[in-house]
Design a protein around this motif. Structure first.
Motif, PDB file in Angstrom:
ATOM      1  N   PRO A 219       0.833  -1.199   0.000  1.00 11.80           N
ATOM      2  CA  PRO A 219       0.000   0.000   0.000  1.00 11.80           C
ATOM      3  C   PRO A 219       0.867   1.248   0.000  1.00 11.80           C
ATOM      4  CG  PRO A 219       0.125  -0.899   2.206  1.00 11.80           C
ATOM      5  CD  PRO A 219       0.855  -1.863   1.314  1.00 11.80           C
TER       6      PRO A 219
ATOM      7  N   LEU B  26       2.285   4.383   1.590  1.00 10.44           N
ATOM      8  CA  LEU B  26       2.491   4.860   2.948  1.00 10.44           C
ATOM      9  C   LEU B  26       3.035   6.278   2.900  1.00 10.44           C
ATOM     10  CD1 LEU B  26       4.173   1.685   4.519  1.00 10.44           C
ATOM     11  CD2 LEU B  26       1.794   2.425   4.774  1.00 10.44           C
TER      12      LEU B  26
ATOM     13  N   ASP C  44       3.016   7.908   8.127  1.00  7.05           N
ATOM     14  CA  ASP C  44       2.412   6.610   8.426  1.00  7.05           C
ATOM     15  C   ASP C  44       3.415   5.684   9.100  1.00  7.05           C
ATOM     16  OD1 ASP C  44      -0.040   7.301   7.344  1.00  7.05           O
ATOM     17  OD2 ASP C  44       0.524   6.641   5.324  1.00  7.05           O
TER      18      ASP C  44
ATOM     19  N   ARG D 233      -6.726   2.708  -4.323  1.00  6.33           N
ATOM     20  CA  ARG D 233      -7.367   1.817  -3.358  1.00  6.33           C
ATOM     21  C   ARG D 233      -8.420   0.970  -4.059  1.00  6.33           C
ATOM     22  NH1 ARG D 233      -8.300   1.468   2.080  1.00  6.33           N
ATOM     23  NH2 ARG D 233     -10.395   0.904   2.790  1.00  6.33           N
TER      24      ARG D 233
ATOM     25  N   ARG E  26      -5.121  -5.197   9.176  1.00  9.97           N
ATOM     26  CA  ARG E  26      -4.787  -3.769   9.251  1.00  9.97           C
ATOM     27  C   ARG E  26      -3.993  -3.315   8.027  1.00  9.97           C
ATOM     28  NH1 ARG E  26      -3.838  -1.404  14.307  1.00  9.97           N
ATOM     29  NH2 ARG E  26      -3.318  -3.506  15.047  1.00  9.97           N
ATOM     30  N   TYR E  27      -3.025  -4.142   7.628  1.00  9.88           N
ATOM     31  CA  TYR E  27      -2.160  -3.806   6.489  1.00  9.88           C
ATOM     32  C   TYR E  27      -2.941  -3.907   5.179  1.00  9.88           C
ATOM     33  CZ  TYR E  27       2.241  -3.670   3.806  1.00  9.88           C
ATOM     34  OH  TYR E  27       3.267  -3.325   2.957  1.00  9.88           O
TER      35      TYR E  27
ATOM     36  N   ARG F 203      -5.205  -0.939   4.328  1.00 15.90           N
ATOM     37  CA  ARG F 203      -4.574   0.282   3.825  1.00 15.90           C
ATOM     38  C   ARG F 203      -4.802   0.443   2.322  1.00 15.90           C
ATOM     39  NH1 ARG F 203      -0.686   2.627   7.276  1.00 15.90           N
ATOM     40  NH2 ARG F 203      -0.205   1.419   9.160  1.00 15.90           N
TER      41      ARG F 203
END
Length: 382
Positions: A208, A210, A214, A321, A341-342, A345
């Protein structure tokens, strides 16, 4: 796009050639008490080869495959092979299932039948799908690319053209391994055509975007360490296929036993078999996979997709995204995938299922659980 029914018919001369090559196998030297530690148990490989020679019935497998609804589509990029399970239920949801490596279209056949005919598998007819299972370009019965540039993004474009030709304006998509990359590309570049995507793997090159501010959480950092350790221990195949696939291609295209060793090692290492590959897969299942690659001479073009992937990895740019709804089914013995969580992103994750068993070849190992999870995800789109 010209679509025609397809029939598998391997010439008898090809079977005779395979039989002769197996009989003339030049076996490598071996070491005592090594087993699978160096990548392939030679005793197992000899037993598999003996079964291939004396018991495996390709014609029976071929007949079984020919009972499936299979088609060939002529496109500008070549011939595209696919299965098309039509449902008897009106307004069934269309879904495209995409396999990976060293899998193939037939790996998804049982899952396809379960989704198209749920009433035969303890499901409800109202949960039925119209199921399309294409063979990736350069994989069994699909034409090998003749120029560079075929990657998960261009394959996603081909899937869109195929679904359009079949009359499906909007649909769901599912994938694992390389198929997860194609499915992600569908969600990224064709959100207007996608209802949602379902994955049982996250593309290995996924990263993703970053920002400077972040920071990764502890579980995300742990994943990156686990991934690096896995690549160090198991990733030799990927590095070779990503950098110099044509060095390997000649061997895999010329030696059926060499091809079997290259494939079967992955079925053992990546599945939930506890080190006993026959605990999850039969000789017939393993040899159907190897035979499909052998008879179609498709392993060279199949592994080149890794080279293409290295040139065009799944790196998300700022603001990029997967906005369509995303479901992830995580099987415990899968190759390391990022924590939720990852993944969130870069993906709009609305469903995350932790499975109790199964590995990388989920459609073969746990088709019922995978079908159930896809059906549950699809309920909101019906």
């Amino acid at each position: 796009m010209n679509i025609q029914p397809f029939h598998i018919s391997i010439p008898q001369a090809e079977l005779a050639d395979l039989n002769e090559r197996l009989q003339r196998t030049r076996w490598p030297s071996s070491m005592d008490d090594v087993g699978w530690a160096m990548g392939m148990d030679q005793a197992f490989l000899r037993a598999l080869t003996d079964y291939w020679l004396h018991e495996f019935d390709w014609r029976r497998m071929e007949s079984s495959l020919n009972a499936l609804p299979q088609f060939s589509a002529k496109t500008e990029a070549g011939t595209l092979y696919f299965l098309h399970f039509r449902s008897d239920v009106s307004r069934a949801l269309p879904i495209v299932l995409t396999h990976g490596w060293p899998g193939h279209f037939a790996e998804l056949r049982v899952l396809g039948e379960m989704l198209a005919r749920p009433e035969r598998f303890a499901g409800s007819p109202t949960e039925a799908f119209e199921v399309i299972i294409p063979s990736l370009p350069g994989y069994p019965f699909s034409s090998p690319p003749t120029r560079t540039g075929t990657n998960v993004f261009t394959i996603a474009d081909q899937w869109i053209r195929l679904m359009t030709a079949l009359g499906y304006s909007r649909f769901l998509a599912h994938g694992g391994d390389i198929g997860a990359g194609v499915t992600t590309a569908l969600g990224l570049h064709h959100p207007d055509r996608l209802l949602g995507i379902h994955l049982n793997y996250i593309p290995g090159s996924y990263q993703p975007h970053l920002g400077d501010s972040d920071e990764l959480a502890a579980d995300e950092r742990d994943y990156l360490e686990q991934r690096a350790a896995w690549v160090d221990a198991e990733g030799g195949y990927s590095h070779l296929q990503s950098t110099k696939p044509d060095v390997l291609a000649a061997s895999l295209n010329d030696s059926p036993v060499g091809l079997a060793a290259w494939i079967v090692d992955k079925f053992r290492s990546w599945s939930d078999c506890g080190g006993e590959v026959l605990g999850r897969f039969s000789y017939d299942e393993l040899l159907t996979t190897v035979s499909l690659y052998w008879f179609t001479r498709s392993m060279p073009s199949a592994i080149r997709l890794y080279w293409e992937g290295r040139k065009c990895p799944m790196r998300f740019r700022a603001g990029e995204r997967v906005a369509v709804p995303v479901a992830v089914a995580h099987f415990p013995k899968e190759i390391p995938i990022p924590p939720r969580r990852y993944v969130e992103r870069g993906y709009n994750v609305v469903r995350w299922t932790e499975m109790k068993s199964g590995g990388h070849f989920a459609a073969l190992e746990e088709p019922e659980k995978l079908a159930e999870d896809i059906r549950s995800f699809a309920l909101s789109f019906r």
